[in-house]
Design an enzyme around this catalytic site. Structure first.
Site, PDB file in Angstrom:
ATOM      1  N   ASP A  12       0.858  -1.195  -0.006  1.00  0.00           N
ATOM      2  CA  ASP A  12       0.061  -0.117  -0.068  1.00  0.00           C
ATOM      3  C   ASP A  12       1.085   1.189   0.050  1.00  0.00           C
ATOM      4  O   ASP A  12       2.306   1.270   0.589  1.00  0.00           O
ATOM      5  CB  ASP A  12      -0.938  -0.027   1.239  1.00  0.00           C
ATOM      6  CG  ASP A  12      -1.972   0.987   1.222  1.00  0.00           C
ATOM      7  OD1 ASP A  12      -2.283   1.570   0.124  1.00  0.00           O
ATOM      8  OD2 ASP A  12      -2.096   2.149   2.412  1.00  0.00           O
ATOM      9  N   SER A  13       0.298   2.439  -0.294  1.00  0.00           N
ATOM     10  CA  SER A  13       1.350   3.706  -0.395  1.00  0.00           C
ATOM     11  C   SER A  13       1.567   3.992   1.267  1.00  0.00           C
ATOM     12  O   SER A  13       2.410   4.680   1.301  1.00  0.00           O
ATOM     13  CB  SER A  13       0.196   4.826  -0.632  1.00  0.00           C
ATOM     14  OG  SER A  13      -1.075   4.929   0.264  1.00  0.00           O
ATOM     15  N   GLY A  45      -3.114   9.337  -3.820  1.00  0.00           N
ATOM     16  CA  GLY A  45      -4.484   9.554  -4.259  1.00  0.00           C
ATOM     17  C   GLY A  45      -4.484  11.041  -5.249  1.00  0.00           C
ATOM     18  O   GLY A  45      -5.270  11.321  -5.963  1.00  0.00           O
ATOM     19  N   CYS A  75      -4.398  -1.408  -2.274  1.00  0.00           N
ATOM     20  CA  CYS A  75      -4.329  -0.160  -2.596  1.00  0.00           C
ATOM     21  C   CYS A  75      -5.230   0.293  -3.689  1.00  0.00           C
ATOM     22  O   CYS A  75      -4.909  -0.532  -4.689  1.00  0.00           O
ATOM     23  CB  CYS A  75      -3.071   0.427  -2.825  1.00  0.00           C
ATOM     24  SG  CYS A  75      -3.138   2.321  -3.510  1.00  0.00           S
ATOM     25  N   THR A  77      -6.013   2.983  -5.224  1.00  0.00           N
ATOM     26  CA  THR A  77      -5.584   3.946  -6.353  1.00  0.00           C
ATOM     27  C   THR A  77      -4.560   3.213  -7.221  1.00  0.00           C
ATOM     28  O   THR A  77      -4.787   3.365  -8.286  1.00  0.00           O
ATOM     29  CB  THR A  77      -4.824   5.029  -5.371  1.00  0.00           C
ATOM     30  OG1 THR A  77      -5.606   5.750  -4.495  1.00  0.00           O
ATOM     31  CG2 THR A  77      -4.431   6.314  -6.374  1.00  0.00           C
ATOM     32  N   GLU A 159      -2.536   8.659   8.133  1.00  0.00           N
ATOM     33  CA  GLU A 159      -1.028   8.743   8.179  1.00  0.00           C
ATOM     34  C   GLU A 159      -0.489   9.397   9.196  1.00  0.00           C
ATOM     35  O   GLU A 159       0.695   9.130   9.649  1.00  0.00           O
ATOM     36  CB  GLU A 159      -0.441   9.298   6.738  1.00  0.00           C
ATOM     37  CG  GLU A 159      -0.586   8.286   5.392  1.00  0.00           C
ATOM     38  CD  GLU A 159       0.275   7.308   5.475  1.00  0.00           C
ATOM     39  OE1 GLU A 159       1.538   7.238   5.523  1.00  0.00           O
ATOM     40  OE2 GLU A 159      -0.240   6.204   5.332  1.00  0.00           O
ATOM     41  N   CYS A 191     -10.848   2.892  -0.063  1.00  0.00           N
ATOM     42  CA  CYS A 191      -9.405   3.115  -0.021  1.00  0.00           C
ATOM     43  C   CYS A 191      -8.986   2.467   1.346  1.00  0.00           C
ATOM     44  O   CYS A 191      -9.819   2.497   2.224  1.00  0.00           O
ATOM     45  CB  CYS A 191      -9.343   4.784   0.137  1.00  0.00           C
ATOM     46  SG  CYS A 191      -7.601   5.324   0.811  1.00  0.00           S
ATOM     47  N   THR A 192      -8.002   1.832   1.232  1.00  0.00           N
ATOM     48  CA  THR A 192      -7.645   0.862   2.184  1.00  0.00           C
ATOM     49  C   THR A 192      -7.412   1.558   3.797  1.00  0.00           C
ATOM     50  O   THR A 192      -7.619   1.056   4.859  1.00  0.00           O
ATOM     51  CB  THR A 192      -6.356   0.008   1.829  1.00  0.00           C
ATOM     52  OG1 THR A 192      -5.433   0.938   1.568  1.00  0.00           O
ATOM     53  CG2 THR A 192      -6.831  -1.350   1.047  1.00  0.00           C
ATOM     54  N   HIS A 193      -7.028   2.938   3.508  1.00  0.00           N
ATOM     55  CA  HIS A 193      -6.740   3.845   4.777  1.00  0.00           C
ATOM     56  C   HIS A 193      -8.166   3.845   5.432  1.00  0.00           C
ATOM     57  O   HIS A 193      -8.159   3.946   6.517  1.00  0.00           O
ATOM     58  CB  HIS A 193      -6.187   5.139   4.273  1.00  0.00           C
ATOM     59  CG  HIS A 193      -4.824   5.136   4.211  1.00  0.00           C
ATOM     60  ND1 HIS A 193      -4.183   4.558   2.746  1.00  0.00           N
ATOM     61  CD2 HIS A 193      -3.960   5.515   4.769  1.00  0.00           C
ATOM     62  CE1 HIS A 193      -2.969   4.655   2.953  1.00  0.00           C
ATOM     63  NE2 HIS A 193      -2.475   5.401   3.960  1.00  0.00           N
TER      64      HIS A 193
END
Ligand code: DGL
Length: 273
Positions: A12-13, A45, A75, A77, A159, A191-193
């Protein structure tokens, strides 16, 4: 010489995919895993599709060089803007026989069932612009109504580990308002976040709207995939080892990552090239 240990890579990012990895490990604890978070370059994103492709390709390359047999792009995106090109152009040329899987189609499949008519999507600006959710949902159910909401502030919030603040609640209310106005019956956290914010979102949405979080579906889809692809499954080492890499600050990654993964983690620095 002992054969090299093979793992399942999860990318993931940043921190979002850790939530997905947590449920994958819970469902399939027997395998070895390597997690890579590209926190140094997150959020993805707001980046161009060209940049997202470049970073994702570098991440996949890093995981394959570290003996991953299979990579899950945890992710959306990357799944919407890079996955197809990686599968169709990059893998056949550089890593024939290895596989990269995305997370977007499993979420679309669960949303596009008979009883759902109006789907809301919360996603990054890039995922919304790519139209990938709308495309996949309409492929599965022609008359489904899709309402998308770009939520660019949510990845920086996660984040920074600020999921439980008053400001976050206001930001979430603002993003949810236009979707709830459309009387959606199902909401995809695209979005996994955002899976990390599921509880907070749930509180604001109430129980009339079903929430789909990829952390809840990806493990089942991965297990099915491994059952259908025994040749790949049989290559993955069964040492129950989970390794973590980040391109960002390691102490921050370990601290916040331990919270999101639900267990203390040790991370190593990754350099992507
Ligand atoms: N967690 C990612 C996703 O699922 C990326 C978010 C970002 O870096 O903007 O889309």
């Amino acid at each position: 010489m002992k054969p090299a240990k093979k793992s399942i890579g999860v990318f993931d990012s940043g921190f979002g995919g850790l939530n997905t990895l947590r449920s994958i490990v819970k469902a399939l604890p027997q395998y070895n895993y390597i997690y890579l978070g590209d926190s140094a370059q997150a959020p993805y994103g707001n980046r161009s599709p060209g940049e997202v492709y470049k970073f994702t390709r570098q991440a996949v390359d890093f995981l394959f060089r570290n003996n991953c047999e299979l990579v899950v792009l945890a992710c959306n995106t990357a799944s919407s803007e890079a996955l197809r090109k990686i599968q169709q152009e990059y893998l056949p040329k550089h890593y024939p026989g290895r596989r990269v899987l995305g997370v977007l189609i499993p979420a679309a499949e669960l949303a596009a069932v008979k009883k759902h008519k109006r789907v809301g999507i919360m996603a990054t600006t890039g995922t919304v612009k790519s139209g990938a959710f709308k495309r996949e949902l309409t492929k599965l159910k022609r008359d489904i109504e899709v309402y998308q909401q770009g939520c660019p502030l949510l990845v920086p919030i996660v984040e920074a580990g600020k999921e439980n603040t008053k400001q976050t609640k206001i930001v979430l209310q603002n993003y949810l308002h236009p979707l709830l106005k459309q009387n959606i019956d199902v909401l995809i956290l695209g979005c996994t976040h955002y899976g990390i914010l599921k509880k907070q979102i749930n509180r604001l949405v109430g129980n009339k709207v079903k929430i789909i979080s990829e952390a809840d579906i990806v493990p089942k889809k991965l297990a099915e995939y491994l059952r259908r692809h025994k040749k790949i499954a049989n290559k993955i080492s069964l040492n129950r080892a989970v390794q973590f890499y980040s391109t960002g600050q390691i102490n921050k990654f370990e601290k916040l990552g331990s919270k999101f993964f639900g267990k203390k983690i040790r991370a190593q620095k990754a350099i992507l090239q």
